[in-house]
Design an enzyme around this catalytic site. Structure first.
Site, PDB file in Angstrom:
ATOM      1  N   ARG A 172      -0.583  -9.322  13.127  1.00  0.00           N
ATOM      2  CA  ARG A 172      -1.313  -8.239  12.265  1.00  0.00           C
ATOM      3  C   ARG A 172      -2.132  -9.028  11.153  1.00  0.00           C
ATOM      4  NH1 ARG A 172       3.980  -5.550  10.661  1.00  0.00           N
ATOM      5  NH2 ARG A 172       2.925  -4.172   9.192  1.00  0.00           N
TER       6      ARG A 172
ATOM      7  N   ARG B 297      10.917  -1.423  11.151  1.00  0.00           N
ATOM      8  CA  ARG B 297       9.737  -1.244  12.004  1.00  0.00           C
ATOM      9  C   ARG B 297       9.534  -1.871  13.376  1.00  0.00           C
ATOM     10  NH1 ARG B 297       4.791   0.260   8.271  1.00  0.00           N
ATOM     11  NH2 ARG B 297       3.348  -0.972   9.791  1.00  0.00           N
TER      12      ARG B 297
ATOM     13  N   ARG C 223     -10.432   0.306   7.900  1.00  0.00           N
ATOM     14  CA  ARG C 223      -9.950  -0.990   8.347  1.00  0.00           C
ATOM     15  C   ARG C 223     -10.772  -2.162   9.241  1.00  0.00           C
ATOM     16  NH1 ARG C 223      -3.833  -0.037   8.355  1.00  0.00           N
ATOM     17  NH2 ARG C 223      -2.977  -1.721   8.825  1.00  0.00           N
TER      18      ARG C 223
ATOM     19  N   ARG D  58      11.888  -5.652   5.584  1.00  0.00           N
ATOM     20  CA  ARG D  58      11.657  -4.437   5.507  1.00  0.00           C
ATOM     21  C   ARG D  58      12.457  -3.365   6.266  1.00  0.00           C
ATOM     22  NH1 ARG D  58       5.707  -1.495   5.562  1.00  0.00           N
ATOM     23  NH2 ARG D  58       5.744  -2.975   7.395  1.00  0.00           N
TER      24      ARG D  58
ATOM     25  N   LYS E  12       0.771  -1.266  -0.009  1.00  0.00           N
ATOM     26  CA  LYS E  12      -0.057   0.291  -0.139  1.00  0.00           C
ATOM     27  C   LYS E  12       0.873   1.125   0.027  1.00  0.00           C
ATOM     28  CE  LYS E  12      -2.193  -1.042   3.897  1.00  0.00           C
ATOM     29  NZ  LYS E  12      -1.475  -2.425   3.970  1.00  0.00           N
TER      30      LYS E  12
HETATM   31  P1  AP5 Z   1       4.825  -1.365   2.113  1.00  0.00           P
HETATM   32  O1  AP5 Z   1       4.500  -0.695   0.556  1.00  0.00           O
HETATM   33  O2  AP5 Z   1       5.292  -0.819   3.081  1.00  0.00           O
HETATM   34  O3  AP5 Z   1       3.539  -2.347   2.468  1.00  0.00           O
HETATM   35  P2  AP5 Z   1       2.067  -1.862   3.135  1.00  0.00           P
HETATM   36  O4  AP5 Z   1       1.122  -2.493   2.622  1.00  0.00           O
HETATM   37  O5  AP5 Z   1       2.257  -0.317   3.180  1.00  0.00           O
HETATM   38  O6  AP5 Z   1       2.558  -2.247   4.423  1.00  0.00           O
HETATM   39  P3  AP5 Z   1       2.467  -1.831   5.843  1.00  0.00           P
HETATM   40  O7  AP5 Z   1       3.061  -2.599   6.939  1.00  0.00           O
HETATM   41  O8  AP5 Z   1       2.773  -0.467   6.198  1.00  0.00           O
HETATM   42  O9  AP5 Z   1       0.821  -2.032   6.406  1.00  0.00           O
HETATM   43  P4  AP5 Z   1      -0.097  -2.197   7.489  1.00  0.00           P
HETATM   44  O10 AP5 Z   1      -1.353  -2.032   6.889  1.00  0.00           O
HETATM   45  O11 AP5 Z   1       0.360  -3.296   8.301  1.00  0.00           O
HETATM   46  O12 AP5 Z   1       0.598  -0.795   8.235  1.00  0.00           O
HETATM   47  P5  AP5 Z   1       0.228   0.387   8.833  1.00  0.00           P
HETATM   48  O13 AP5 Z   1       1.308   1.464   8.828  1.00  0.00           O
HETATM   49  O14 AP5 Z   1      -1.004   1.005   7.907  1.00  0.00           O
HETATM   50  O15 AP5 Z   1       5.757  -2.921   1.391  1.00  0.00           O
HETATM   51  C1  AP5 Z   1       6.376  -3.538   2.493  1.00  0.00           C
HETATM   52  C2  AP5 Z   1       7.532  -4.270   2.002  1.00  0.00           C
HETATM   53  O16 AP5 Z   1       7.315  -4.753   0.894  1.00  0.00           O
HETATM   54  C3  AP5 Z   1       8.502  -3.278   1.704  1.00  0.00           C
HETATM   55  O17 AP5 Z   1       9.769  -3.715   2.124  1.00  0.00           O
HETATM   56  C4  AP5 Z   1       8.738  -2.875   0.196  1.00  0.00           C
HETATM   57  O18 AP5 Z   1       9.717  -2.401  -0.158  1.00  0.00           O
HETATM   58  C5  AP5 Z   1       8.123  -4.225  -0.276  1.00  0.00           C
HETATM   59  N1  AP5 Z   1       7.474  -4.181  -1.329  1.00  0.00           N
HETATM   60  C6  AP5 Z   1       6.373  -3.443  -1.665  1.00  0.00           C
HETATM   61  N2  AP5 Z   1       6.037  -3.942  -3.038  1.00  0.00           N
HETATM   62  C7  AP5 Z   1       6.515  -4.898  -3.531  1.00  0.00           C
HETATM   63  C8  AP5 Z   1       6.545  -5.634  -4.612  1.00  0.00           C
HETATM   64  N3  AP5 Z   1       5.972  -5.676  -5.857  1.00  0.00           N
HETATM   65  N4  AP5 Z   1       7.477  -6.846  -4.762  1.00  0.00           N
HETATM   66  C9  AP5 Z   1       8.330  -6.981  -3.891  1.00  0.00           C
HETATM   67  N5  AP5 Z   1       8.434  -6.241  -2.548  1.00  0.00           N
HETATM   68  C10 AP5 Z   1       7.704  -5.292  -2.515  1.00  0.00           C
HETATM   69  O19 AP5 Z   1      -0.494   0.446  10.065  1.00  0.00           O
HETATM   70  C11 AP5 Z   1       0.256   0.060  11.334  1.00  0.00           C
HETATM   71  C12 AP5 Z   1      -0.613  -0.168  12.351  1.00  0.00           C
HETATM   72  O20 AP5 Z   1      -1.258   1.035  12.743  1.00  0.00           O
HETATM   73  C13 AP5 Z   1      -1.766  -1.324  12.420  1.00  0.00           C
HETATM   74  O21 AP5 Z   1      -1.059  -2.528  12.806  1.00  0.00           O
HETATM   75  C14 AP5 Z   1      -2.707  -0.806  13.386  1.00  0.00           C
HETATM   76  O22 AP5 Z   1      -2.330  -1.036  14.812  1.00  0.00           O
HETATM   77  C15 AP5 Z   1      -2.457   0.688  13.220  1.00  0.00           C
HETATM   78  N6  AP5 Z   1      -3.391   1.220  12.330  1.00  0.00           N
HETATM   79  C16 AP5 Z   1      -3.347   1.890  10.813  1.00  0.00           C
HETATM   80  N7  AP5 Z   1      -4.436   2.461  10.561  1.00  0.00           N
HETATM   81  C17 AP5 Z   1      -5.343   2.021  11.317  1.00  0.00           C
HETATM   82  C18 AP5 Z   1      -6.832   1.984  10.945  1.00  0.00           C
HETATM   83  N8  AP5 Z   1      -7.214   2.475  10.014  1.00  0.00           N
HETATM   84  N9  AP5 Z   1      -7.567   1.400  12.229  1.00  0.00           N
HETATM   85  C19 AP5 Z   1      -7.066   0.944  13.290  1.00  0.00           C
HETATM   86  N10 AP5 Z   1      -5.762   0.617  13.429  1.00  0.00           N
HETATM   87  C20 AP5 Z   1      -4.695   1.477  12.390  1.00  0.00           C
END
Ligand code: AP5
Length: 218
Positions: free
Chosen positions: A171, A160, A88, A127, A13
């Site tokens: 997660r 992270r 979410r 990552r 994402k």
């Molecule tokens: P990346 O692009 O970082 O993936 P991502 O989907 O953004 O992963 P996140 O871990 O950031 O998602 P998340 O939803 O768990 O975390 P968030 O910060 O939103 O890519 C990941 C890796 O893969 C990288 O190394 C990248 O280089 C690699 N990659 C990317 N594309 C690739 C490809 N095509 N091929 C190979 N490698 C690739 O949320 C964190 C926490 O915040 C949650 O757990 C929760 O506690 C809280 N939170 C956030 N939003 C909410 C909400 N709306 N409601 C409640 N709690 C929330």
């Protein structure tokens, strides 16, 4: 244009959001980044959120809905925005619909990124994230040119806190139990666009742009 990027942890994402906001010239509203910023700033929201994030659980809906409501009201969202990590839960999706209805706004697309569980675990376990600009790297598939240093801005990169193996498992379970139902919510509304998100970053980006039927530059 108002878009939501949807998908499990590690589905790309954040990576795809960076390409899309550049192309569409709209801001990225990443709830994960907003929470991490609050934690760094030591705010009461950040301290409360950290307890949930460290365990791989979702931060309560009322906190997240309030964060997004305030963010969408800012001037830079007037011409559209990209939601990354919100909604979410079905309750968040319903609250978003209410916000949009009262502001006469419309969610154009929900892009759902599909990646196998094995690939997700591999991506998250390697990552590396820049502490300053947030650029994302991977120890094996996308290493930084200089070890530990961001290619984009030269700051330090590190893992992270929630990418530890046990938190990644939690997660992924949280995604299945609480977030996956959001997909059905949007499918029923005819807004869900599913994209195979395996392959190179550019291949995935091109698949996403094809959803827009040429409305985006490739
Ligand atoms: P990346 O692009 O970082 O993936 P991502 O989907 O953004 O992963 P996140 O871990 O950031 O998602 P998340 O939803 O768990 O975390 P968030 O910060 O939103 O890519 C990941 C890796 O893969 C990288 O190394 C990248 O280089 C690699 N990659 C990317 N594309 C690739 C490809 N095509 N091929 C190979 N490698 C690739 O949320 C964190 C926490 O915040 C949650 O757990 C929760 O506690 C809280 N939170 C956030 N939003 C909410 C909400 N709306 N409601 C409640 N709690 C929330």
């Amino acid at each position: 244009m108002i878009i939501a990027l949807f998908g499990p942890p590690g589905s790309g994402k954040g990576t795809q959001a960076k390409f899309l906001i550049k192309n569409l010239n709209i801001p990225q509203l990443s709830t994960g980044d907003m929470l991490r910023e609050s934690i760094r700033g030591g705010t009461s929201t950040g301290l409360e959120a950290k307890k949930f994030m460290d365990q791989g659980k979702l931060v309560p809906d009322e906190v997240m809905i309030g964060l997004i409501r305030d963010r969408i009201a800012l001037q830079d969202c007037k011409n559209g925005f990209l939601l990354d990590g919100f909604p979410r839960t079905v309750a968040q999706a319903q609250a978003l619909d209410d916000m949009f209805d009262s502001a006469s706004l419309k969610l154009d697309h929900v892009i759902s990124l599909l990646v196998s569980r094995k690939e997700l675990v591999g991506r998250l376990s390697g990552r590396l994230v820049c502490s300053k600009c947030g650029a994302s790297f991977h120890e094996i598939s996308k290493p930084t040119k200089l070890a530990g240093i961001c290619d984009v801005c030269g700051a330090d990169v590190s893992k992270r806190a929630d990418d530890r193996a046990e938190v990644v498992e939690a997660r992924l379970e949280t995604f299945t139990a609480s977030t996956k139902p959001v997909e059905e919510y949007y499918r029923a509304k005819g807004k869900l666009r599913e994209v195979d998100a395996q392959g190179s970053e550019m291949q995935v980006y091109q698949r996403i742009t094809s959803v827009f039927g040429g409305a985006l530059k490739g």
